[in-house]
Scaffold this motif. Structure first.
Motif, PDB file in Angstrom:
ATOM      1  N   GLU A 105       0.831  -1.215   0.000  1.00  0.00           N
ATOM      2  CA  GLU A 105       0.000   0.000   0.000  1.00  0.00           C
ATOM      3  C   GLU A 105       0.864   1.263   0.000  1.00  0.00           C
ATOM      4  O   GLU A 105       0.550   2.233  -0.687  1.00  0.00           O
ATOM      5  CB  GLU A 105      -0.908   0.027   1.237  1.00  0.00           C
ATOM      6  CG  GLU A 105      -2.104  -0.912   1.134  1.00  0.00           C
ATOM      7  CD  GLU A 105      -2.923  -0.872   2.414  1.00  0.00           C
ATOM      8  OE1 GLU A 105      -3.433   0.209   2.774  1.00  0.00           O
ATOM      9  OE2 GLU A 105      -3.021  -1.933   3.076  1.00  0.00           O
ATOM     10  N   MET A 106       1.964   1.239   0.777  1.00  0.00           N
ATOM     11  CA  MET A 106       2.840   2.418   0.815  1.00  0.00           C
ATOM     12  C   MET A 106       3.496   2.638  -0.541  1.00  0.00           C
ATOM     13  O   MET A 106       3.592   3.770  -1.015  1.00  0.00           O
ATOM     14  CB  MET A 106       3.902   2.265   1.913  1.00  0.00           C
ATOM     15  CG  MET A 106       3.338   2.510   3.306  1.00  0.00           C
ATOM     16  SD  MET A 106       4.594   2.639   4.594  1.00  0.00           S
ATOM     17  CE  MET A 106       5.037   0.934   4.796  1.00  0.00           C
ATOM     18  N   VAL A 107       3.909   1.534  -1.179  1.00  0.00           N
ATOM     19  CA  VAL A 107       4.545   1.641  -2.492  1.00  0.00           C
ATOM     20  C   VAL A 107       3.539   2.173  -3.514  1.00  0.00           C
ATOM     21  O   VAL A 107       3.870   3.048  -4.336  1.00  0.00           O
ATOM     22  CB  VAL A 107       5.134   0.281  -2.934  1.00  0.00           C
ATOM     23  CG1 VAL A 107       5.537   0.300  -4.398  1.00  0.00           C
ATOM     24  CG2 VAL A 107       6.347  -0.067  -2.061  1.00  0.00           C
ATOM     25  N   ALA A 108       2.288   1.696  -3.454  1.00  0.00           N
ATOM     26  CA  ALA A 108       1.259   2.186  -4.369  1.00  0.00           C
ATOM     27  C   ALA A 108       1.063   3.694  -4.190  1.00  0.00           C
ATOM     28  O   ALA A 108       0.936   4.438  -5.172  1.00  0.00           O
ATOM     29  CB  ALA A 108      -0.054   1.435  -4.142  1.00  0.00           C
ATOM     30  N   ALA A 109       1.073   4.154  -2.925  1.00  0.00           N
ATOM     31  CA  ALA A 109       0.921   5.589  -2.660  1.00  0.00           C
ATOM     32  C   ALA A 109       2.108   6.365  -3.232  1.00  0.00           C
ATOM     33  O   ALA A 109       1.941   7.424  -3.839  1.00  0.00           O
ATOM     34  CB  ALA A 109       0.799   5.834  -1.159  1.00  0.00           C
ATOM     35  N   LEU A 110       3.312   5.811  -3.081  1.00  0.00           N
ATOM     36  CA  LEU A 110       4.508   6.472  -3.625  1.00  0.00           C
ATOM     37  C   LEU A 110       4.425   6.538  -5.151  1.00  0.00           C
ATOM     38  O   LEU A 110       4.792   7.541  -5.765  1.00  0.00           O
ATOM     39  CB  LEU A 110       5.776   5.726  -3.193  1.00  0.00           C
ATOM     40  CG  LEU A 110       6.150   5.877  -1.714  1.00  0.00           C
ATOM     41  CD1 LEU A 110       7.196   4.841  -1.311  1.00  0.00           C
ATOM     42  CD2 LEU A 110       6.691   7.286  -1.434  1.00  0.00           C
ATOM     43  N   ASN A 111       3.921   5.466  -5.769  1.00  0.00           N
ATOM     44  CA  ASN A 111       3.765   5.438  -7.231  1.00  0.00           C
ATOM     45  C   ASN A 111       2.811   6.548  -7.679  1.00  0.00           C
ATOM     46  O   ASN A 111       3.084   7.258  -8.649  1.00  0.00           O
ATOM     47  CB  ASN A 111       3.222   4.087  -7.703  1.00  0.00           C
ATOM     48  CG  ASN A 111       4.222   2.941  -7.506  1.00  0.00           C
ATOM     49  OD1 ASN A 111       3.866   1.778  -7.536  1.00  0.00           O
ATOM     50  ND2 ASN A 111       5.491   3.277  -7.288  1.00  0.00           N
ATOM     51  N   ARG A 112       1.723   6.700  -6.920  1.00  0.00           N
ATOM     52  CA  ARG A 112       0.761   7.763  -7.269  1.00  0.00           C
ATOM     53  C   ARG A 112       1.401   9.145  -7.142  1.00  0.00           C
ATOM     54  O   ARG A 112       1.013  10.083  -7.817  1.00  0.00           O
ATOM     55  CB  ARG A 112      -0.480   7.674  -6.369  1.00  0.00           C
ATOM     56  CG  ARG A 112      -1.413   6.519  -6.743  1.00  0.00           C
ATOM     57  CD  ARG A 112      -2.775   6.671  -6.080  1.00  0.00           C
ATOM     58  NE  ARG A 112      -2.702   6.560  -4.623  1.00  0.00           N
ATOM     59  CZ  ARG A 112      -2.723   5.393  -3.954  1.00  0.00           C
ATOM     60  NH1 ARG A 112      -2.833   4.255  -4.620  1.00  0.00           N
ATOM     61  NH2 ARG A 112      -2.653   5.379  -2.641  1.00  0.00           N
ATOM     62  N   LEU A 113       2.418   9.251  -6.276  1.00  0.00           N
ATOM     63  CA  LEU A 113       3.111  10.528  -6.091  1.00  0.00           C
ATOM     64  C   LEU A 113       4.251  10.700  -7.095  1.00  0.00           C
ATOM     65  O   LEU A 113       5.036  11.635  -7.012  1.00  0.00           O
ATOM     66  CB  LEU A 113       3.668  10.604  -4.665  1.00  0.00           C
ATOM     67  CG  LEU A 113       2.602  10.676  -3.552  1.00  0.00           C
ATOM     68  CD1 LEU A 113       3.199  10.288  -2.216  1.00  0.00           C
ATOM     69  CD2 LEU A 113       1.999  12.079  -3.481  1.00  0.00           C
ATOM     70  N   GLY A 114       4.363   9.732  -8.019  1.00  0.00           N
ATOM     71  CA  GLY A 114       5.342   9.869  -9.092  1.00  0.00           C
ATOM     72  C   GLY A 114       6.685   9.214  -8.810  1.00  0.00           C
ATOM     73  O   GLY A 114       7.646   9.409  -9.558  1.00  0.00           O
ATOM     74  N   LEU A 115       6.804   8.442  -7.729  1.00  0.00           N
ATOM     75  CA  LEU A 115       8.070   7.758  -7.429  1.00  0.00           C
ATOM     76  C   LEU A 115       7.958   6.308  -7.903  1.00  0.00           C
ATOM     77  O   LEU A 115       7.182   5.529  -7.351  1.00  0.00           O
ATOM     78  CB  LEU A 115       8.356   7.809  -5.929  1.00  0.00           C
ATOM     79  CG  LEU A 115       8.639   9.213  -5.381  1.00  0.00           C
ATOM     80  CD1 LEU A 115       8.311   9.301  -3.916  1.00  0.00           C
ATOM     81  CD2 LEU A 115      10.092   9.579  -5.609  1.00  0.00           C
TER      82      LEU A 115
END
Ligand SMILES: [Zn+2]
Ligand SMILES: [Zn+2]
Length: 282
Positions: A105-115
């Motif tokens: 979930e944290m990685v998915a959130a980071l992906n949404r933030l462009g990382l």
């Protein structure tokens, strides 16, 4: 004078040392006893026990359970855990799987933030069953997506930041019970860090055995305050550095030196608990 450090992490959670490296460092710091307290894991205890036995250092098998009480996060240290206890191992496995889902979930959130981080890179770096936020931070730095571990937490991973994800936790009372049924003593970790003094009476009622008075992030004033609380509730006194190797900062092992009188009381409490259990035929 003999000293102990009863709060240590290895690669089996978010520390960077192997159990053997940890014991070597403990030896070099002149410690006479250590406890291994990985997050939601007892996996490193066997190796740490063997390494301690080889150098005649006393060892306490433990774990640090993430729990909550009235929506407040609280860490409960279990000491003298039976690391083969099936109920303990099942519960730990469940919380390890919660940790793994949280990483995704944290990685998915980071992906949404462009990382563009992949959960697999975090798992590969963590290489353990109890991955946590420090592993996400390290993966971000390793892949040059961010400059430092501090920045990873400050910008993304700290509570309230955009990639922070709440964690499902067991209740603190349940964790005390789980530790007891695994033959262990339950100790409230770094109360000064979580500012959870108001929940101490409830934990004491649930059978809490001790409180971590000495900790890297406790000031002298705090330590004294918790020593008073320990005396008031007749709790055992523990202490440790909460060393994570190079994961959070520099290795802290040995920087908190618990006087041996407290270690002796801990061993005596375990012994009297075992005698009570034997007398009750359990
Ligand atoms: Zn903790
Ligand atoms: Zn810890």
């Amino acid at each position: 004078m003999k000293f102990a450090d009863l709060h240590l992490h290895t690669q089996f959670s978010d520390g960077t040392f192997t159990p053997e490296e940890l014991v070597l460092r403990a030896q070099n710091s002149g410690l006479a006893c250590i406890a291994l307290t990985d997050h939601d894991s007892v996996e490193g205890c066997g190796r740490a026990a063997a390494a301690c036995a080889a150098v005649k250092m006393e060892f306490i098998s433990g774990a640090e359970l993430t729990a909550e009480h009235d929506d407040t996060e609280v860490h409960i240290l279990g000491y003298f855990l039976d690391t083969q206890n099936q109920v303990l191992l099942e519960r730990i496995a469940r919380f390890q799987s919660v940790r793994q889902s949280r990483i995704r979930e944290m990685v998915a959130a980071l992906n949404r933030l462009g990382l563009p981080l992949r959960a697999e890179s975090v798992f590969a770096l963590a290489n353990c069953k109890s991955p946590g936020r420090p592993h996400v931070a390290r993966a971000l730095v390793k892949e040059k997506l961010i400059a430092s571990l501090d920045e990873a937490f400050e910008r993304y991973l700290k509570k309230g930041r955009p990639a922070w994800v709440p964690k499902t936790k067991m209740s603190a009372l349940e964790s005390v019970e789980l530790i007891h049924q695994s033959g262990g003593l339950a100790v409230m970790a770094h109360p000064g860090l979580n500012r959870t003094d108001e929940i101490i009476p409830a934990l004491v009622d649930a059978g809490l055995d001790g409180i971590e008075c000495f900790h890297t992030k406790h000031s002298t004033v705090m330590a004294e305050r918790y020593l008073e609380i320990a005396e008031k509730y007749r709790l055992l006194v523990t202490g440790g550095s909460d060393c994570h190797g190079f994961s959070k900062n520099k290795p802290l092992i040995g920087t908190v030196k618990l006087p041996y009188e407290h270690v002796e009381k801990l061993f005596a409490a375990k012994k009297s608990d075992d005698e009570k259990r034997r007398a009750a035929g359990k």
